[in-house]
Design an enzyme around this catalytic site. Structure first.
Site, mmCIF file in Angstrom:
data_model
loop_
_atom_site.group_PDB
_atom_site.id
_atom_site.type_symbol
_atom_site.label_atom_id
_atom_site.label_comp_id
_atom_site.label_asym_id
_atom_site.label_seq_id
_atom_site.Cartn_x
_atom_site.Cartn_y
_atom_site.Cartn_z
ATOM 1 N N ASP A 52 0.845 -1.199 0.000
ATOM 2 C CA ASP A 52 0.000 0.000 0.000
ATOM 3 C C ASP A 52 0.878 1.246 0.000
ATOM 4 O OD1 ASP A 52 -2.931 1.047 0.528
ATOM 5 O OD2 ASP A 52 -1.598 2.214 1.817
ATOM 6 N N ARG A 53 0.583 2.144 -0.919
ATOM 7 C CA ARG A 53 1.438 3.301 -1.130
ATOM 8 C C ARG A 53 1.357 4.299 0.017
ATOM 9 N NH1 ARG A 53 -0.665 -0.390 -3.673
ATOM 10 N NH2 ARG A 53 -2.496 0.846 -4.199
ATOM 11 N N THR A 54 0.157 4.591 0.473
ATOM 12 C CA THR A 54 0.010 5.546 1.575
ATOM 13 C C THR A 54 0.623 5.006 2.859
ATOM 14 O OG1 THR A 54 -1.916 6.704 0.676
ATOM 15 C CG2 THR A 54 -1.684 6.679 3.066
ATOM 16 N N CYS A 88 -1.786 5.033 -10.779
ATOM 17 C CA CYS A 88 -1.813 5.191 -9.326
ATOM 18 C C CYS A 88 -1.112 6.501 -9.018
ATOM 19 C CB CYS A 88 -1.101 4.026 -8.627
ATOM 20 S SG CYS A 88 -0.838 4.305 -6.848
ATOM 21 N N THR A 90 -0.451 8.077 -6.088
ATOM 22 C CA THR A 90 0.471 8.105 -4.955
ATOM 23 C C THR A 90 1.838 7.530 -5.315
ATOM 24 O OG1 THR A 90 -1.489 7.747 -3.561
ATOM 25 C CG2 THR A 90 0.647 7.633 -2.487
ATOM 26 N N THR A 132 -5.349 10.446 -1.772
ATOM 27 C CA THR A 132 -5.009 9.722 -0.554
ATOM 28 C C THR A 132 -4.188 10.609 0.379
ATOM 29 O OG1 THR A 132 -2.942 8.873 -1.466
ATOM 30 C CG2 THR A 132 -4.929 7.516 -1.784
ATOM 31 N N LYS A 172 -12.128 0.506 -2.565
ATOM 32 C CA LYS A 172 -11.176 -0.604 -2.423
ATOM 33 C C LYS A 172 -11.801 -1.822 -1.754
ATOM 34 C CE LYS A 172 -6.668 1.759 -2.450
ATOM 35 N NZ LYS A 172 -6.084 1.020 -3.588
ATOM 36 N N CYS A 201 -6.830 10.364 -7.282
ATOM 37 C CA CYS A 201 -6.667 8.983 -6.810
ATOM 38 C C CYS A 201 -7.457 8.127 -7.779
ATOM 39 C CB CYS A 201 -7.200 8.826 -5.388
ATOM 40 S SG CYS A 201 -7.302 7.085 -4.862
#
Length: 237
Positions: A52-54, A88, A90, A132, A172, A201
């Site tokens: 997960d990027r965040t 994506c 992020t 995000t 998601k 996002c």
């Protein structure tokens, strides 16, 4: 897959899978084509298990994320891609770093979306940014907008929590979105004087399509799709 006179688009997808599906659909829908052979050749890598990027950004450790993105980018490069698209937002924190290790260009969604808005509206206007926590925290769009003379407006802490709820608990997780959350965010953006709001996002890109939102909402992923088509020498409808 490489054929004479045909460029190939490589896609690092799976972030998330629904957004990747929508990106592919956008490419198909926006390409001027009369038969299969008129469409764009693509290699779509649906890397759903990507960290997960965040979460990575908030932890302060993006190395695992970087190395997995680089591995995927190299895979696409060796596979014959002429360009890489990453649907994506992020992940674009790492695009400049990734680009240094590649021989083919990554289409930068952040730069393309900001420039598209600049070409459409000029400077000196307010643009709402819905994204995000990771994208907001790293100021990817705020910095790009500032360089173009655009004032970026981000949600209050309370409304940013609502945006994250829409992204993670809604799109998601495959659940219905409480539209009251969205309307609260929308109210704040309009009261702030935003001329338009950028869906920054790719889950929000899905949200826009599902709810058929107005042109007040500009989709960064849609800009990416259109730019990819043009760069790969296909025509837009």
């Amino acid at each position: 897959m490489r054929e004479k006179g045909q460029k190939v688009l490589g896609v690092i997808g799976g972030m998330g899978p629904l957004a990747t599906q929508l990106f592919y659909k956008m490419i198909i829908d926006k390409t001027k084509a009369h038969c299969d052979q008129d469409h764009l050749n693509m290699i779509i890598l649906n890397h759903a298990s990507m960290p997960d990027r965040t979460t990575a950004i908030k932890s302060g450790d993006v190395e695992e994320l970087y190395h997995k993105l680089l591995h995927d980018a190299k895979f696409l490069e060796v596979g014959g891609a002429d360009y890489i698209a990453i649907p994506c937002n992020t992940s674009h924190l790492l695009v400049d770093r990734l680009q240094k290790s590649l021989k083919i260009p990554i289409i930068n969604m952040i730069k393309e979306a900001a420039m598209s808005l600049y070409c459409r509206h000029g400077e000196n206007f307010k643009l709402g940014i819905l994204a995000t926590d990771g994208t907001i925290k790293t100021k990817l769009y705020q910095n790009e907008c500032k360089a173009l003379g655009i004032t970026a407006v981000v949600p209050s802490e309370e409304n940013q929590a609502r945006v994250m709820k829409i992204i993670y608990d809604g799109i998601k997780d495959g659940n219905p979105v409480d539209m009251k959350d969205f309307y609260e965010v929308e109210k704040e953006m309009k009261e702030a004087g935003c001329k338009c709001v950028l869906m920054a996002c790719t889950e929000l890109s899905c949200f826009k399509e599902i709810n058929n939102l107005s042109d007040f909402y500009v989709d960064a992923m849609e800009v990416l799709a259109e730019r990819a088509i043009v760069l790969c020498d296909k025509s837009l409808k």
